[in-house]
Design an enzyme around this catalytic site. Structure first.
Site, mmCIF file in Angstrom:
data_model
loop_
_atom_site.group_PDB
_atom_site.id
_atom_site.type_symbol
_atom_site.label_atom_id
_atom_site.label_comp_id
_atom_site.label_asym_id
_atom_site.label_seq_id
_atom_site.Cartn_x
_atom_site.Cartn_y
_atom_site.Cartn_z
ATOM 1 N N CYS A 223 -7.368 -63.938 -74.496
ATOM 2 C CA CYS A 223 -6.004 -63.433 -74.331
ATOM 3 C C CYS A 223 -4.950 -64.271 -75.051
ATOM 4 O O CYS A 223 -3.777 -63.899 -75.065
ATOM 5 C CB CYS A 223 -5.664 -63.348 -72.845
ATOM 6 S SG CYS A 223 -6.951 -62.573 -71.861
ATOM 7 N N HIS B 150 2.937 -64.977 -69.496
ATOM 8 C CA HIS B 150 1.611 -64.372 -69.611
ATOM 9 C C HIS B 150 1.492 -63.290 -68.533
ATOM 10 O O HIS B 150 1.018 -62.197 -68.805
ATOM 11 C CB HIS B 150 0.522 -65.427 -69.478
ATOM 12 C CG HIS B 150 -0.838 -64.925 -69.812
ATOM 13 N ND1 HIS B 150 -1.134 -64.339 -71.035
ATOM 14 C CD2 HIS B 150 -1.991 -64.885 -69.090
ATOM 15 C CE1 HIS B 150 -2.408 -63.971 -71.049
ATOM 16 N NE2 HIS B 150 -2.947 -64.287 -69.879
ATOM 17 N N GLU C 189 1.252 -69.922 -63.266
ATOM 18 C CA GLU C 189 2.228 -69.941 -64.352
ATOM 19 C C GLU C 189 3.618 -70.320 -63.842
ATOM 20 O O GLU C 189 4.317 -71.126 -64.467
ATOM 21 C CB GLU C 189 2.271 -68.580 -65.050
ATOM 22 C CG GLU C 189 3.183 -68.537 -66.260
ATOM 23 C CD GLU C 189 3.023 -67.290 -67.101
ATOM 24 O OE1 GLU C 189 3.524 -67.274 -68.246
ATOM 25 O OE2 GLU C 189 2.385 -66.327 -66.630
ATOM 26 N N LYS D 268 3.805 -57.067 -69.589
ATOM 27 C CA LYS D 268 2.513 -56.431 -69.304
ATOM 28 C C LYS D 268 2.647 -55.363 -68.220
ATOM 29 O O LYS D 268 1.809 -54.468 -68.124
ATOM 30 C CB LYS D 268 1.486 -57.479 -68.872
ATOM 31 C CG LYS D 268 0.959 -58.366 -69.996
ATOM 32 C CD LYS D 268 -0.103 -59.314 -69.474
ATOM 33 C CE LYS D 268 -0.690 -60.187 -70.587
ATOM 34 N NZ LYS D 268 0.279 -61.208 -71.062
ATOM 35 N N HIS E 55 -2.150 -55.228 -70.498
ATOM 36 C CA HIS E 55 -2.671 -56.462 -71.093
ATOM 37 C C HIS E 55 -3.509 -56.101 -72.306
ATOM 38 O O HIS E 55 -4.606 -55.569 -72.177
ATOM 39 C CB HIS E 55 -3.514 -57.199 -70.051
ATOM 40 C CG HIS E 55 -3.870 -58.603 -70.433
ATOM 41 N ND1 HIS E 55 -3.897 -59.045 -71.741
ATOM 42 C CD2 HIS E 55 -4.217 -59.680 -69.672
ATOM 43 C CE1 HIS E 55 -4.246 -60.313 -71.769
ATOM 44 N NE2 HIS E 55 -4.441 -60.730 -70.528
ATOM 45 N N PHE F 61 -8.694 -66.778 -70.743
ATOM 46 C CA PHE F 61 -9.981 -67.168 -70.187
ATOM 47 C C PHE F 61 -10.592 -68.220 -71.107
ATOM 48 O O PHE F 61 -10.440 -68.165 -72.331
ATOM 49 C CB PHE F 61 -10.923 -65.962 -70.106
ATOM 50 C CG PHE F 61 -10.717 -65.096 -68.890
ATOM 51 C CD1 PHE F 61 -9.849 -65.450 -67.880
ATOM 52 C CD2 PHE F 61 -11.428 -63.916 -68.757
ATOM 53 C CE1 PHE F 61 -9.672 -64.663 -66.756
ATOM 54 C CE2 PHE F 61 -11.266 -63.106 -67.643
ATOM 55 C CZ PHE F 61 -10.392 -63.484 -66.640
#
Length: 402
Positions: A162, A294, A305, A326, A331, A390
């Site tokens: 990502c 994010h 975050e 998002k 996403h 990830f």
């Protein structure tokens, strides 16, 4: 060190098939998430996604091109053409020899992969199309962009889940800033909304079945999207000499690795990337007005975050706007940072902050100004774009108003 500016932008995503449509949708807080339209959708537990509806590559590309272009490559070329048209650049001679393309992508040609697995394993056929490999490889889009626009300099693809787009754009920025290349085409794309792609994500149990609600206490997971965002990064003096329109200046970046867990985010890793981007950009914490988060809508990401932002910005965190687009476009995995950079450009250029839609309940662990549900007019000099992947790979970019 050279100064780096953005002179072209292009996109296609669930909110719009160009930049104008996408930014209008962000201002309106429109949601591009809906029911999935694909083969065997009834076998999926997750039946929603942010698909690009009404897109038919056959009307844009010829038959020979379609044999080589997976959907993610088609998206990339559509966005690249828009960005290049806005920039007004053409590449020949020394400019062609030195300029290149760096794109982010995580899954490669997932549509092609899915179709051909069906051909071999479900239909029992023993042959596939001879172009399957060049169609599904991760670098296909970057290669086709280089060929279409005569880019003969450094060209490659970055795959870091990502964070792929932010990593790619950081590499492009560094090349222009260092003088390695006067112009770089950069961004990212993804098209993982096929049966196998959705089924794989289902297995992680991080997907929402109804909506993406970043930072809201009742959030229940992420929603996949698809599309592309492509930009022209150019050395400032080169752009000014030719009278180019400048959308924003790229002023810094940082990358970090959590070195901890393959899927769980780390506050410390995120904080190192955010503070590193500020240091690289040479800006103080109180100069930042907006962060495009994010903000996946998962319980783990959002609170981690927000905690990282609070640690880095201290008392200024209370005056900082942070939103997750998002919630609108889903996403986009390897392409997500590229589409989200548009929200940062809109913030510094137009003074409009894209909202976090779907926000319903305050979460004490996400107690920041998340610009809930409605866009906001604001004077922003510096914006950050966060991407935390990830594998514990983090990348943050900093933009400044020109």
């Amino acid at each position: 060190m050279k100064r780096v500016v953005i002179t072209g932008a292009g996109t296609i995503n669930a909110l719009g098939q160009n930049v104008t449509e996408t930014l209008a949708a962000m201002r309106e807080g429109r949601c591009g998430i809906g029911e999935l339209e694909m083969r065997d959708v009834d076998r999926l537990a997750v039946k929603i996604g942010a698909q690009v509806k009404g897109f038919e590559g056959e009307h844009i590309f010829n038959r020979q091109q379609m044999a080589l272009f997976d959907r993610f490559t088609q998206f990339t070329l559509v966005a690249a053409r828009e960005a290049m048209a806005q920039s007004g650049l053409s590449f020949s001679g020394e400019l062609s020899a030195k300029s290149g393309v760096v794109l982010g992508n995580s899954g490669g040609g997932m549509q092609t992969l899915d179709e051909n697995y069906r051909t071999v394993y479900e239909d029992g056929k023993n042959r596939v199309h001879p172009f399957v490999v060049p169609k599904l490889m991760n670098n296909a889009a970057a290669s086709h962009v280089s060929m279409e626009f005569n880019l003969k300099g450094p060209s490659f693809t970055v795959a870091s889940a990502c964070a792929s787009s932010n990593h790619a754009m950081a590499q492009a920025f560094q090349m222009v800033r260092s003088g390695t290349a006067p112009v770089m085409i950069t961004g990212g794309a993804e098209s993982m909304l096929c049966f196998g792609g959705v089924k794989a994500w289902e297995g992680l149990r991080v997907m929402s079945k109804d909506a993406c609600r970043p930072f809201s206490a009742n959030r229940n997971g992420m929603v996949q999207g698809e599309g592309a965002g492509v930009f022209v990064f150019e050395e400032m003096e080169h752009a000014r000499k030719r009278g180019a329109e400048i959308l924003a200046e790229v002023i810094g970046f940082a990358m970090s690795s959590d070195a901890a867990d393959i899927v769980m985010p780390s506050k410390q890793g995120a904080a190192r990337a955010i503070s590193g981007a500020l240091q690289d950009a040479g800006v103080n914490r109180d100069e930042v007005g907006y962060i495009n988060a994010h903000g996946t809508g998962t319980a783990a990401n959002d609170k981690t975050e927000c905690s990282a932002v609070a640690d880095v910005f201290g008392p200024h965190a209370d005056r900082l706007m942070i939103s997750s687009t998002k919630s609108m476009h889903g996403h986009l995995i390897g392409g997500t940072g590229a589409v989200e950079l548009l929200a940062c450009i809109m913030a510094v250029r137009d003074g409009v902050i894209a909202p976090t839609i779907g926000y319903e309940e305050p979460d004490p662990e996400c107690a920041l100004d998340v610009v809930p549900n409605e866009a906001r007019d604001a004077d922003v000099d510096v914006a950050l774009s966060n991407a935390f992947a990830f594998g514990g790979l983090n990348a943050v970019l900093a933009l400044r108003r020109i």
